[in-house]
Motif scaffolding. Structure first.
Motif, PDB file in Angstrom:
ATOM      1  N   ALA A 138       0.711  -1.107  -0.028  1.00  0.00           N
ATOM      2  CA  ALA A 138      -0.044   0.000   0.084  1.00  0.00           C
ATOM      3  C   ALA A 138       0.704   1.269   0.142  1.00  0.00           C
ATOM      4  O   ALA A 138       0.540   2.276  -0.585  1.00  0.00           O
ATOM      5  N   ALA A 139       2.025   1.019   0.699  1.00  0.00           N
ATOM      6  CA  ALA A 139       2.878   2.324   0.653  1.00  0.00           C
ATOM      7  C   ALA A 139       3.305   2.824  -0.797  1.00  0.00           C
ATOM      8  O   ALA A 139       3.202   3.864  -1.181  1.00  0.00           O
ATOM      9  N   ILE A 140       3.951   1.654  -1.416  1.00  0.00           N
ATOM     10  CA  ILE A 140       4.408   1.794  -2.807  1.00  0.00           C
ATOM     11  C   ILE A 140       3.300   2.347  -3.531  1.00  0.00           C
ATOM     12  O   ILE A 140       3.432   3.188  -4.425  1.00  0.00           O
ATOM     13  N   TYR A 141       1.971   1.851  -3.420  1.00  0.00           N
ATOM     14  CA  TYR A 141       0.811   2.405  -4.247  1.00  0.00           C
ATOM     15  C   TYR A 141       0.650   3.862  -4.003  1.00  0.00           C
ATOM     16  O   TYR A 141       0.520   4.491  -5.154  1.00  0.00           O
ATOM     17  N   TYR A 142       0.438   4.058  -2.723  1.00  0.00           N
ATOM     18  CA  TYR A 142       0.252   5.651  -2.332  1.00  0.00           C
ATOM     19  C   TYR A 142       1.346   6.499  -2.945  1.00  0.00           C
ATOM     20  O   TYR A 142       1.204   7.634  -3.326  1.00  0.00           O
ATOM     21  N   LEU A 143       2.655   6.030  -2.919  1.00  0.00           N
ATOM     22  CA  LEU A 143       3.796   6.762  -2.998  1.00  0.00           C
ATOM     23  C   LEU A 143       3.618   7.116  -4.536  1.00  0.00           C
ATOM     24  O   LEU A 143       4.024   8.128  -5.217  1.00  0.00           O
ATOM     25  N   ALA A 144       3.222   6.149  -5.376  1.00  0.00           N
ATOM     26  CA  ALA A 144       3.280   6.273  -7.052  1.00  0.00           C
ATOM     27  C   ALA A 144       2.068   7.051  -7.057  1.00  0.00           C
ATOM     28  O   ALA A 144       2.316   7.925  -8.190  1.00  0.00           O
ATOM     29  N   ARG A 145       1.119   7.191  -6.539  1.00  0.00           N
ATOM     30  CA  ARG A 145       0.186   7.992  -6.798  1.00  0.00           C
ATOM     31  C   ARG A 145       0.612   9.503  -6.647  1.00  0.00           C
ATOM     32  O   ARG A 145       0.056  10.230  -7.528  1.00  0.00           O
TER      33      ARG A 145
END
Length: 64
Positions: free
Chosen positions: A35-42
């Motif tokens: 989730a951290a990588i997902y929201y960082l990418a967003r």
């Protein structure tokens, strides 16, 4: 496009940025790396690098 709809779009965009930044910070605190990588990418896609810096600084400060 009318001014009212531009203001609405701006408010929605600000809400998405705030939600993504908050979710990024919470996912790190909750030890959810996917989730951290997902929201960082967003946040990177949105272009809100200042928010990324601020949130990561807060997380680092709280962990010390």
């Amino acid at each position: 496009m009318r001014i009212g709809s531009l203001e609405s779009a701006s408010k929605i965009n600000n809400c998405l940025i705030t939600f993504s930044a908050s979710a990024f910070q919470k996912s790190i605190r909750g030890s959810d790396p996917d989730a951290a990588i997902y929201y960082l990418a967003r946040l990177i896609e949105i272009g809100d690098l200042d928010s990324i810096y601020r949130r990561m600084s807060v997380i680092a400060y709280e962990d010390i």
